[in-house]
Design an enzyme around this catalytic site. Structure first.
Site, mmCIF file in Angstrom:
data_model
loop_
_atom_site.group_PDB
_atom_site.id
_atom_site.type_symbol
_atom_site.label_atom_id
_atom_site.label_comp_id
_atom_site.label_asym_id
_atom_site.label_seq_id
_atom_site.Cartn_x
_atom_site.Cartn_y
_atom_site.Cartn_z
ATOM 1 N N ARG A 115 63.997 65.731 -93.612
ATOM 2 C CA ARG A 115 63.617 66.717 -94.497
ATOM 3 C C ARG A 115 64.137 66.137 -95.937
ATOM 4 O O ARG A 115 65.132 65.483 -96.385
ATOM 5 C CB ARG A 115 64.248 67.964 -94.383
ATOM 6 C CG ARG A 115 64.021 69.043 -95.199
ATOM 7 C CD ARG A 115 62.547 69.800 -94.996
ATOM 8 N NE ARG A 115 62.273 70.889 -95.498
ATOM 9 C CZ ARG A 115 61.028 71.430 -95.627
ATOM 10 N NH1 ARG A 115 59.985 70.649 -95.452
ATOM 11 N NH2 ARG A 115 60.800 72.657 -96.364
ATOM 12 N N THR A 410 50.320 69.948 -93.619
ATOM 13 C CA THR A 410 51.415 69.107 -92.878
ATOM 14 C C THR A 410 50.720 68.497 -91.687
ATOM 15 O O THR A 410 49.348 68.925 -91.383
ATOM 16 C CB THR A 410 52.345 70.430 -92.219
ATOM 17 O OG1 THR A 410 53.038 70.935 -93.597
ATOM 18 C CG2 THR A 410 53.403 70.001 -91.484
ATOM 19 N N THR A 428 55.405 66.170 -93.667
ATOM 20 C CA THR A 428 54.476 66.926 -94.482
ATOM 21 C C THR A 428 54.785 66.266 -95.791
ATOM 22 O O THR A 428 55.719 65.984 -96.242
ATOM 23 C CB THR A 428 54.732 68.416 -94.417
ATOM 24 O OG1 THR A 428 53.901 69.402 -95.328
ATOM 25 C CG2 THR A 428 56.574 68.762 -94.931
ATOM 26 N N ASP A 451 59.551 74.663 -101.298
ATOM 27 C CA ASP A 451 59.921 75.339 -100.234
ATOM 28 C C ASP A 451 61.184 76.068 -100.483
ATOM 29 O O ASP A 451 61.503 76.873 -99.658
ATOM 30 C CB ASP A 451 60.076 74.555 -99.170
ATOM 31 C CG ASP A 451 58.680 74.408 -98.275
ATOM 32 O OD1 ASP A 451 57.696 75.341 -98.728
ATOM 33 O OD2 ASP A 451 58.558 73.646 -97.250
ATOM 34 N N SER A 481 62.511 75.028 -93.913
ATOM 35 C CA SER A 481 61.159 74.652 -93.295
ATOM 36 C C SER A 481 60.792 75.357 -92.285
ATOM 37 O O SER A 481 61.577 76.190 -91.694
ATOM 38 C CB SER A 481 61.220 73.068 -92.928
ATOM 39 O OG SER A 481 60.056 72.817 -92.426
ATOM 40 N N SER A 482 59.454 75.603 -91.997
ATOM 41 C CA SER A 482 58.931 76.215 -90.698
ATOM 42 C C SER A 482 58.638 75.155 -89.663
ATOM 43 O O SER A 482 58.152 75.671 -88.617
ATOM 44 C CB SER A 482 57.825 77.209 -91.215
ATOM 45 O OG SER A 482 58.142 78.107 -92.043
ATOM 46 N N GLY A 502 50.954 74.477 -91.068
ATOM 47 C CA GLY A 502 50.390 75.942 -90.990
ATOM 48 C C GLY A 502 51.361 76.894 -91.736
ATOM 49 O O GLY A 502 51.182 77.930 -91.888
HETATM 50 O O1 DON Z 1 58.173 72.596 -94.213
HETATM 51 C C1 DON Z 1 57.474 73.693 -94.163
HETATM 52 O O2 DON Z 1 57.725 74.872 -93.595
HETATM 53 C C2 DON Z 1 56.280 73.514 -95.230
HETATM 54 N N1 DON Z 1 56.645 72.534 -96.098
HETATM 55 C C3 DON Z 1 55.072 73.393 -94.407
HETATM 56 C C4 DON Z 1 53.794 73.338 -95.236
HETATM 57 C C5 DON Z 1 52.919 73.544 -94.283
HETATM 58 O O3 DON Z 1 52.720 73.356 -93.037
HETATM 59 C C6 DON Z 1 51.246 73.656 -94.758
HETATM 60 N N2 DON Z 1 50.446 73.496 -93.825
HETATM 61 N N3 DON Z 1 49.480 74.275 -93.826
#
Ligand code: DON
Length: 599
Positions: A115, A410, A428, A451, A481-482, A502
């Protein structure tokens, strides 16, 4: 307590003032697509040896090429990731970050965390203007939105730890694609067009992706010679070139000239981390299942395990059954309330992982669900996670909830080799095309700073997920992060490899894919094709894909859900193992022409 309630109410008010859908640009998988192909594959791609499933056929081919040359799943995953940095510029990257979950055939699992980190000069209020308002663009576009990239350090660490091949070998397909060029697809033309206003602000982005203002047409060739040169330097000199050498110099010079914060020191101090994976065990129909998922700074593994624990004894019949959808929506609502309160970079705050993933805590949360009616998110707030055997005193204190925010684009890919080693990896740039800045070394830079909780009490610029005080900006910190790369094991054998892009929907759709496989017994392609839905506590809306029938929408509305239709949610590229034949069953997501290739 009173202060917490006040802040919660403020957050609710803010959430209602800034509904989802507000961002200036949205990633492909998050948009309402009208061009979903009519004919979806009904069967997975089967192969006896290895399988690579990604968003792009050229990336999948890169992974298979490496498997065929004797590489293992980690070699192939690293080759695939570098290839995605060339062929899928919206999300594949060397200027961003991500997670790689590895499960070796011998059962050992490892989580590589690369990350991005906030630069040393970053501060909690860096996006706040002199008038006290949040600068709506600064955290999402341009040099100041960029966090220190982790991808090159993480991929090379994974390769060094488990790979068999040399870095120069696994970089070959990516270098070839960058140097010789790739065909410009309809998808690339659409993306370049959608991102034009951002890309044209930055000279290298305009040069590479907008063809110096002449634009690309389908069938043209996209060559990226600057990126090829950078990849060759990495092949020759290793990650040191990126973090301390010539590439670092180029990046630091760009930053200094154009208002970015990242310095040579920030690059030199970047550290990928090896973290313990999260595990949960389930017994279903005489089979022992183990779910292996992503620890913080991902919020995803905690959330998926918390949800599976809550659902353990809840009957789930399928997604044409309103009762099953209702129960999962209510579970989602609660895991997102907990996410908002407790999840952040574990190196900077105490995340109560054990309590949140304790089955007995899940039982207590489940008891708050009304079996027939939607709850109201105004009345549902973060629980009191604790490990039952340690009593309630072991519970953690919820962080003050102060902000909304999550960013879009992502990519997720899955790899299994002939020995049964498996990789689930999601990485991502955050937004589609990240900060839209391309460094003079030819690679796009992330806008991962968004984020973080960019202004306490005010929504972040991208779409609305509530986040906590613990996720505010600090030097050296990783934003929450997700991303949720996840692997499922059945009776001790590798069974399913999954994950998705997503933003917040990553958590919901990864969870659904695991339920489809583990609880509903779907095959890999059916598990990916099945209709998806999402609830993230706030805003208080059930999102359902257009694949759902009008009857389901009516049923949910009659239970009290505000329902929002979405074109599609997530892009899962998964691999299932046929437990009878051992075949690798690749299931790419037809929602955006993913590609599973085996051999
Ligand atoms: O790390 C994360 O949760 C976000 N930066 C991810 C962004 C993402 O999945 C966008 N896609 N639609």
């Amino acid at each position: 307590m009173r202060k917490n309630i006040f802040l919660l109410l403020s957050a609710l008010l803010i959430a209602s003032l800034f509904p989802l859908g507000a961002p200036a640009q949205t990633a492909a998988e998050f948009r309402d697509h009208t061009d979903i192909p009519k004919q979806w594959p009904q069967q997975p791609v089967r192969s006896a040896h290895g399988m690579v499933a990604t968003d792009d056929p050229l990336a999948s081919q890169a992974g298979v090429e490496i498997l065929k040359r004797g590489g293992n799943a980690v070699d192939a995953a690293v080759a695939t990731a570098f290839a995605l940095a060339v062929v899928e510029p919206a999300a594949g990257n060397i200027g961003g970050g991500g997670f790689m979950l590895v499960r070796l055939a011998n059962g050992k699992s490892t989580f590589f965390d690369y990350r991005e980190m906030a630069p040393a000069k970053a501060g909690r209020d860096m996006y706040i203007m002199p008038d006290g308002k949040l600068d709506p663009e600064a955290s999402t576009i341009g040099y100041r939105s960029v966090a220190v990239p982790g991808t090159v350090a993480g991929l090379t660490l994974a390769l060094k730890t488990y790979g068999k091949l040399k870095l120069a070998d696994v970089l070959q397909p990516a270098i070839r694609y960058a140097e010789q060029g790739i065909p410009v697809t309809d998808k690339l033309v659409r993306e370049f067009d959608e991102e034009r206003s951002g890309l044209q602000r930055y000279s290298m982005s305009n040069h590479i992706f907008l063809n110096d203002g002449k634009y690309f047409h389908a069938g043209d060739t996209l060559r990226q010679p600057e990126l090829a040169a950078t990849l060759k330097r990495i092949a020759k000199n290793g990650p040191a070139d990126f973090y301390q050498g010539e590439i670092a110099q180029m990046l630091a010079k760009d930053m200094a000239a154009l208002g970015g914060l990242i310095t040579l020191d920030d690059l030199a101090h970047y550290q990928p981390k090896v973290r313990d994976v999260l595990h949960a065990d389930f017994k279903i129909d005489d089979h022992r299942w183990e779910v292996i998922s992503s620890p913080p700074p991902s919020s995803g593994g905690v959330a998926v395990i918390e949800a599976l624990n809550m659902l353990q004894n809840v009957p789930i019949k399928g997604w044409d059954d309103p009762q099953s959808v209702h129960m999962v929506l209510e579970v989602m609502r609660r895991i997102f309330a907990d996410r908002a309160a407790y999840l952040a970079d574990p190196d900077f705050s105490n995340v109560p992982v054990a309590g949140l993933t304790d089955p007995c805590y899940a039982k207590e949360l489940l008891a708050t669900i009304d079996l027939t009616r939607a709850s109201s998110s105004k009345e549902i707030h973060a629980g009191n996670p604790h490990v039952c055997s340690q009593g309630i005193s072991a519970s953690a204190k919820a962080n003050t909830i102060v902000s909304l925010g999550e960013g879009p684009h992502t990519t997720h890919f899955s790899v299994v080799d002939s020995a049964g080693n498996a990789v689930a990896s999601t990485f991502t740039l955050n937004d589609s095309y990240g900060s839209h800045v391309t460094s003079s070394a030819g690679f796009l830079l992330n806008d991962e700073m968004d984020d973080f909780t960019t202004q306490p009490g005010v929504p972040n610029a991208l779409f609305g997920l509530i986040q906590s005080e613990a996720n505010t900006i600090g030097p050296g910190k990783r934003p929450l992060s997700s991303m949720t790369p996840t692997i499922v094991v059945r009776d001790g054998q590798l069974s399913f490899v999954t994950g998705s892009p997503g933003g917040p929907t990553i958590i919901s759709v990864t969870l659904l894919s695991v339920i489809n496989w583990m609880r509903l017994g779907m095959d890999a392609q059916a598990a990916i094709n099945a209709p998806r839905f999402h609830h993230q506590w706030l805003p208080d809306e059930a999102w359902i894909e257009i694949l759902f029938s009008p009857q389901m929408e009516d049923q949910l509305k009659s239970r009290g859900y505000p329902v929002k239709r979405r074109g599609h949610l997530g892009l899962i590229n998964a691999i299932g193992i046929d437990s009878k034949t051992g075949e690798r069953c690749g299931a790419a997501d037809p929602r955006d022409n993913g590609s599973a290739i085996g051999y």
